[in-house]
Scaffold this active site. Structure first.
Site, PDB file in Angstrom:
ATOM      1  N   LYS A  51       7.319  15.595  19.013  1.00 10.76           N
ATOM      2  CA  LYS A  51       8.199  16.718  18.654  1.00 10.76           C
ATOM      3  C   LYS A  51       7.751  17.982  19.385  1.00 10.76           C
ATOM      4  O   LYS A  51       8.575  18.736  19.902  1.00 10.76           O
ATOM      5  CB  LYS A  51       8.171  16.936  17.131  1.00 10.76           C
ATOM      6  N   GLN A  95       5.304  17.222   8.166  1.00  8.40           N
ATOM      7  CA  GLN A  95       5.477  15.806   8.489  1.00  8.40           C
ATOM      8  C   GLN A  95       5.200  14.944   7.258  1.00  8.40           C
ATOM      9  O   GLN A  95       4.194  15.123   6.571  1.00  8.40           O
ATOM     10  CB  GLN A  95       4.544  15.416   9.648  1.00  8.40           C
ATOM     11  N   ASP A 118      14.208  20.301   8.661  1.00 12.75           N
ATOM     12  CA  ASP A 118      14.388  18.906   8.242  1.00 12.75           C
ATOM     13  C   ASP A 118      15.586  18.745   7.307  1.00 12.75           C
ATOM     14  O   ASP A 118      16.057  17.631   7.075  1.00 12.75           O
ATOM     15  CB  ASP A 118      13.145  18.415   7.491  1.00 12.75           C
TER      16      ASP A 118
HETATM   17  N1  GUN Z   1       8.705  11.242   8.473  1.00 11.27           N
HETATM   18  C1  GUN Z   1       9.612  10.311   8.865  1.00 11.27           C
HETATM   19  N2  GUN Z   1      10.749  10.914   9.251  1.00 11.27           N
HETATM   20  C2  GUN Z   1      10.558  12.230   9.092  1.00 11.27           C
HETATM   21  C3  GUN Z   1      11.389  13.374   9.337  1.00 11.27           C
HETATM   22  O1  GUN Z   1      12.543  13.297   9.763  1.00 11.27           O
HETATM   23  N3  GUN Z   1      10.804  14.574   9.063  1.00 11.27           N
HETATM   24  C4  GUN Z   1       9.560  14.699   8.584  1.00 11.27           C
HETATM   25  N4  GUN Z   1       9.103  15.918   8.322  1.00 11.27           N
HETATM   26  N5  GUN Z   1       8.773  13.670   8.343  1.00 11.27           N
HETATM   27  C5  GUN Z   1       9.280  12.447   8.608  1.00 11.27           C
END
Ligand code: GUN
Length: 285
Positions: A51, A95, A118
Site C-alpha cells: 500500500k 491494518q 477503509d
Molecule cells: N485486512 C484485510 N483486508 C483489509 C482492508 O481492506 N483494510 C485493512 N485495514 N485491513 C485489512
C-alpha cells in the site's frame, strides 16, 4: 476470459496519479495516508508495504506507524486520536487483523469518519447502506470497478455472494443491490449456515466468493457461463490459491479472476482513490 485485475488496477492507478498531481498543483497540499501496523503478522506487513509503495507511485504521501503486539488498546487509541487531529494526515488505515487483546470495533469507531479510507466506521457503513457513500470499502469497490470497466452488466442480474464478512461480503452484497451503475442486481448473500449452498451458487450469473477457504468453490457450484470473482488468497505448498478451484472452474466460467492478479491489485488502487478523496474533502471550498 481472464479478468485481469492487475491491468485494470494499473489504469486506475495512473488516473489517480494524474488527479493527485492536479490536486497538488491547485491546492498546494499533498494527500497523505497514515498506515498503522500492530504486531508482526507477515501477511499484514506485506500488504502495508504494498500500500505504501502504491501511494508513493501515485504521488501520495504515506507514513507507517508501528506498534508492538502487546501495545494495548489505549496506546493504539492514543495514536488514532493523534492522527485524527493531524491536519497533514488525510487518510488513516489500521491494518487488520489486530491482536486478540484489542477490540477492533473500538478502534475502527475511534477513527475520524472523514479520514476513514477503509470505510469501516459505522457512520460510513450506514451511509453506504443508504446509498449515499462518503467512502466505499476498498475490496468491494475494486470488484465493482472491475465489473464496470470490463462491461459486465449487473442490472437485473442474479448475483450470489459467498461469505458475510464486514470487509467484503456484506458491503459488496449491499453495493450490488443499490441503485445505479454497477448495481441494481438481485443479490443473495450466502454463509456457513446456508442450506443447499451448491444449488444457490449454481443460480448465479455473477458469483463472488469471499469465504476465506482455499479452493472451496468447485465446478459443481458454478453455472456454465457465469462470471466468477475470487476474493480469497491463501499460501499453500503449491503456491498461492484463491477460494475458487481455478483449474476446475475456469473452463466453465465466461470470465474469472486469477489469484494472484485479480481482486488484490484493485483493493490497493481503491485505497489510493479513497485517500485522494479524503484530501479533496478536507480541502474543498
Ligand atoms: N485486512 C484485510 N483486508 C483489509 C482492508 O481492506 N483494510 C485493512 N485495514 N485491513 C485489512
Amino acid at each position: 476470459m481472464l479478468l485481469d485485475g492487475k491491468a485494470v488496477a494499473a489504469s486506475i492507478r495512473s488516473e489517480i496519479a494524474d488527479a493527485t498531481s492536479e490536486f497538488i498543483a491547485t491546492r498546494g497540499v499533498t494527500p497523505k495516508l497514515a498506515a498503522v501496523l500492530v504486531g508482526e503478522n507477515p501477511a499484514s506487513q506485506v500488504y502495508v508495504r504494498n500500500k505504501q509503495r502504491a501511494c508513493d507511485a501515485a504521488g501520495i504521501g504515506s507514513d507507517l506507524h508501528r506498534l508492538t503486539a502487546d501495545c494495548g488498546e489505549s496506546e493504539l487509541l492514543r495514536l488514532v486520536t493523534t492522527l485524527n487531529h493531524d491536519p497533514s494526515v488525510h487518510g488513516i488505515l489500521v491494518q487488520l487483523p489486530l491482536p486478540d487483546s484489542i477490540q477492533s470495533q473500538r478502534i475502527l469507531q475511534a477513527i475520524d469518519p472523514n479520514k476513514d479510507v477503509d470505510a469501516f466506521h459505522p457512520e460510513n457503513v450506514g451511509r453506504l447502506v443508504q446509498g449515499k457513500p462518503r467512502f466505499v470499502p476498498c475490496t468491494p469497490q475494486g470488484i465493482q470497478q472491475l465489473l464496470i470497466r470490463q462491461k459486465i452488466e449487473t442490472s437485473g442480474r442474479r448475483v450470489v455472494v459467498i461469505g458475510r464478512s464486514d470487509i467484503v461480503g456484506k458491503p459488496i452484497a449491499c453495493m450490488l443491490g443499490n441503485r445505479g451503475v454497477g448495481g441494481d442486481a438481485t443479490v443473495t448473500l450466502c454463509h456457513s449456515r446456508t442450506i443447499n449452498l451448491n444449488a444457490i451458487a449454481r443460480q448465479a450469473e455473477i458469483l463472488i466468493v469471499a469465504i476465506g477457504r482455499p479452493q472451496f468453490v468447485g465446478a459443481d457450484m458454478v453455472k456454465p457461463g457465469a462470471v466468477v470473482i475470487d476474493v480469497g488468497i491463501h499460501r499453500t505448498d503449491e503456491g498461492l490459491v484463491g477460494d475458487v478451484d481455478f483449474d476446475a472452474v475456469a473452463p466453465l466460467a465466461s470470465a474469472i479472476t486469477p489469484v494472484p492478479g485479480g481482486v488484490g491489485p484493485l483493493t490497493v488502487a481503491m485505497l489510493l482513490q479513497n485517500t485522494l478523496r479524503a484530501a479533496q474533502l478536507a480541502n474543498s471550498e
